[in-house]
Design an enzyme around this catalytic site. Structure first.
Site, PDB file in Angstrom:
ATOM      1  N   ASP A 166       0.917  -1.141   0.000  1.00  0.00           N
ATOM      2  CA  ASP A 166       0.000   0.000   0.000  1.00  0.00           C
ATOM      3  C   ASP A 166       0.953   1.186   0.000  1.00  0.00           C
ATOM      4  OD1 ASP A 166      -1.375   2.321   0.915  1.00  0.00           O
ATOM      5  OD2 ASP A 166      -2.998   1.027   1.580  1.00  0.00           O
ATOM      6  N   HIS A 167       1.048   1.888  -1.112  1.00  0.00           N
ATOM      7  CA  HIS A 167       2.148   2.853  -1.213  1.00  0.00           C
ATOM      8  C   HIS A 167       2.051   3.982  -0.183  1.00  0.00           C
ATOM      9  CE1 HIS A 167      -0.606   5.253  -3.681  1.00  0.00           C
ATOM     10  NE2 HIS A 167       0.207   6.265  -3.524  1.00  0.00           N
ATOM     11  N   HIS A 229      -5.764   2.956   1.454  1.00  0.00           N
ATOM     12  CA  HIS A 229      -5.034   4.111   1.977  1.00  0.00           C
ATOM     13  C   HIS A 229      -5.714   4.768   3.206  1.00  0.00           C
ATOM     14  CE1 HIS A 229      -3.060   3.341  -1.698  1.00  0.00           C
ATOM     15  NE2 HIS A 229      -3.754   4.134  -2.477  1.00  0.00           N
TER      16      HIS A 229
HETATM   17  C1  BG6 Z   1      -3.783   4.978  -5.954  1.00  0.00           C
HETATM   18  C2  BG6 Z   1      -5.149   5.087  -6.538  1.00  0.00           C
HETATM   19  O1  BG6 Z   1      -3.697   3.843  -5.140  1.00  0.00           O
HETATM   20  O2  BG6 Z   1      -3.510   6.133  -5.181  1.00  0.00           O
HETATM   21  C3  BG6 Z   1      -5.268   6.348  -7.371  1.00  0.00           C
HETATM   22  O3  BG6 Z   1      -5.404   3.953  -7.369  1.00  0.00           O
HETATM   23  C4  BG6 Z   1      -4.861   7.567  -6.576  1.00  0.00           C
HETATM   24  O4  BG6 Z   1      -6.600   6.508  -7.861  1.00  0.00           O
HETATM   25  C5  BG6 Z   1      -3.517   7.339  -5.909  1.00  0.00           C
HETATM   26  O5  BG6 Z   1      -4.786   8.656  -7.451  1.00  0.00           O
HETATM   27  C6  BG6 Z   1      -3.178   8.459  -4.952  1.00  0.00           C
HETATM   28  O6  BG6 Z   1      -1.853   8.328  -4.527  1.00  0.00           O
HETATM   29  P1  BG6 Z   1      -0.984   9.609  -4.132  1.00  0.00           P
HETATM   30  O7  BG6 Z   1       0.324   9.031  -3.662  1.00  0.00           O
HETATM   31  O8  BG6 Z   1      -0.885  10.450  -5.346  1.00  0.00           O
HETATM   32  O9  BG6 Z   1      -1.742  10.272  -3.028  1.00  0.00           O
END
Ligand code: BG6
Length: 483
Positions: A166-167, A229
């Site tokens: 989960d980044h 997230h």
């Molecule tokens: C991803 C989603 O996991 O996270 C995207 O699939 C979203 O829809 C993105 O835009 C948001 O990540 P960050 O790091 O730009 O907040």
């Protein structure tokens, strides 16, 4: 691959954080040579690298570690070919310490794991070296499919060998939530229903779904953002202190927290969850089409591009404290933050001078952009009259530590190579999160969006989201931009 992974590996190499010897092997169907693949990656790196320009000397060194293996991942001979290529590496660790990054469709995870196992590349007990599998979301689209995926992945690998990304957990500011909470006694003491009135978690995006309409039609904001997230951020903000910083105690506490979230029945969903879909509008002066006009989106789609929820955590610490979560596309700003809103003072001493309502204290953990932490409190306006005004104390990562913020993927890849699972999602975590989200989806099933559930691109979501907080006398706070 070329947007996130290669730039992350390039930077790890540049910062001398990669192991002394390593190889990056691309495995895909298209015909390519090592040289043509490197050339392609280099072009993409110029575009996606977080540091520019790309350092030629570093790239030259790094690219020597990159090779390509052409093969169809659905066919056994391709894996035999891959095995042969890996067997050709001189050193023992290069042959047996293998991190498989499955940038495939989730429906292929099981098959790929099986084929890797059949080709002798993936073993359950790590008899020879270690092997790990890294996968990215979506981990299924509901509890049942997640369960199935997890079962398939763990047929040929132990749970400890599976690293689910989960980044958000790779972001510095998200990691700092635990550091902030558990290394500062003054805040941790306030961290409960005794002092906190409510909590707001906002993850807003100013972009629409763009070219990802096909994926988004299957996902929607609830699956795309909340299931992972937002619930991850929530669990870090609200969990109990772990017994140690090892992966399992931290993940145990997160799961415990997710399990304490009060389940929502369809009536609760009607009261506590707001969904929305954007129609055409202006975001920062730029016109945006409505969701239903985006490529690969059905013209009568009921998929939500916005969700706001009110959740309760049924435990001693948080009993009765509303946790509001919201996320959406095509909102006025891209900003992620957690706002801890403290209780009002029990009595307003300055009522005669300043009115009955004093601004309550708030602590904002700003996750991105303008990463930092702000504390809002009341102060006397200098002068001969007694006037009060909210002021802010602000910590900014940039001014304190400089602009260096590694990409989430750099940290995550490094941890996966080191075998530390703290920043990855455990099986029971992902399944518990699906359970929560499934209850909401079920309540929406067969219910087309009503007029009240649309919002113009460039606004903060449907009116109902304001009413959701209004029920408790609360207001959404637009993300704080210090400066
Ligand atoms: C991803 C989603 O996991 O996270 C995207 O699939 C979203 O829809 C993105 O835009 C948001 O990540 P960050 O790091 O730009 O907040």
């Amino acid at each position: 691959m070329s947007r996130k992974l290669i730039p992350a590996l390039y930077h790890l190499h540049k910062d001398k954080q990669m192991p002394a010897d390593f190889r990056v092997v691309g495995f895909a169907r298209r015909e390519k040579t090592d040289a043509s693949w490197r050339e392609e990656l280099r072009k993409d790196l110029d575009q996606f690298s977080r540091t520019k320009p790309v350092d030629d000397k570093v790239w030259q060194g790094f690219s020597q570690h990159i090779s390509y293996c052409q093969g169809d991942i659905t066919e056994a001979p391709a894996y035999a070919k891959l095995e042969k290529q890996l067997a050709g590496f001189r050193s023992e660790p290069l042959r047996h310490n293998l991190l498989f990054y499955l940038a495939t469709m989730p429906s292929q995870f099981g098959q790929v794991a099986e084929q890797l196992h059949e080709a002798g590349l993936l073993h359950k007990n790590g008899e020879q070296g270690w092997q790990r599998i890294v996968v990215e979301k979506p981990f299924g689209h509901d509890l049942e499919s997640a369960h199935q995926l997890n079962a398939e992945l763990t047929r040929f690998a132990l749970e400890q060998q599976v690293f689910r990304i989960d980044h958000y957990l790779g972001k510095e500011t998200v990691q700092n939530i635990l550091m902030f909470r558990f290394s500062n006694s003054i805040f941790e003491r306030l961290w409960s229903r005794d002092s906190i009135d409510h909590v707001q978690v906002t993850v807003s995006e100013s972009l629409g779904v763009g070219q990802r309409g096909g994926y988004y039609e299957e996902a929607g904001a609830l699956r795309d953002m909340v299931q992972n997230h937002l619930l991850q951020v929530l669990s870090l903000v609200a969990m109990e202190p772990p017994v140690s910083l090892d992966a399992e105690p931290i993940r145990d506490e997160k799961v415990k927290l997710l399990k304490s979230l009060r389940a929502l029945d369809p009536e609760d969903v009607a009261r506590q969850v707001v969904r929305g879909q954007y129609f055409a509008g202006l975001v920062n002066g730029q016109s945006r089409p409505g969701y239903r006009q985006e490529p690969k989106v059905k013209s009568d789609s009921n998929v939500e591009t916005y969700v706001a929820l009110k959740m309760f955590i049924d435990n001693w610490r948080w009993s009765g404290v509303p946790f509001y979560l919201r996320t959406g596309k095509n909102l006025p700003a891209s900003a992620s933050e957690v706002r801890i809103q403290f209780r009002p003072t029990p009595h307003v001493l300055f009522a005669a001078q300043c009115g009955q309502k004093l601004d309550s204290n708030a602590l904002t953990l700003r996750l991105q952009p303008d990463e930092g932490i702000s504390l809002r409190f009341n102060g006397k306006v200098p002068g001969t009259t007694l006037a009060v005004r909210p002021v802010r104390m602000h910590f900014s990562y940039d001014s304190e530590f400089g602009a260096y913020t590694p990409e989430a993927y750099e940290r995550l890849l490094l941890e996966a190579m080191a075998g530390d699972a703290t920043l990855f999602i455990r099986r029971d975590e992902v399944e518990t999160a699906w359970q929560i989200v499934d209850g909401i989806r079920k309540a929406w099933e067969d219910k087309p969006l009503s007029n009240r559930e649309f919002y113009a691109a460039g606004t903060w979501g449907p009116m109902a989201a304001d009413e959701l907080l209004g029920q408790n006398g609360h207001l959404w706070h637009a993300p704080v931009t210090p400066k």
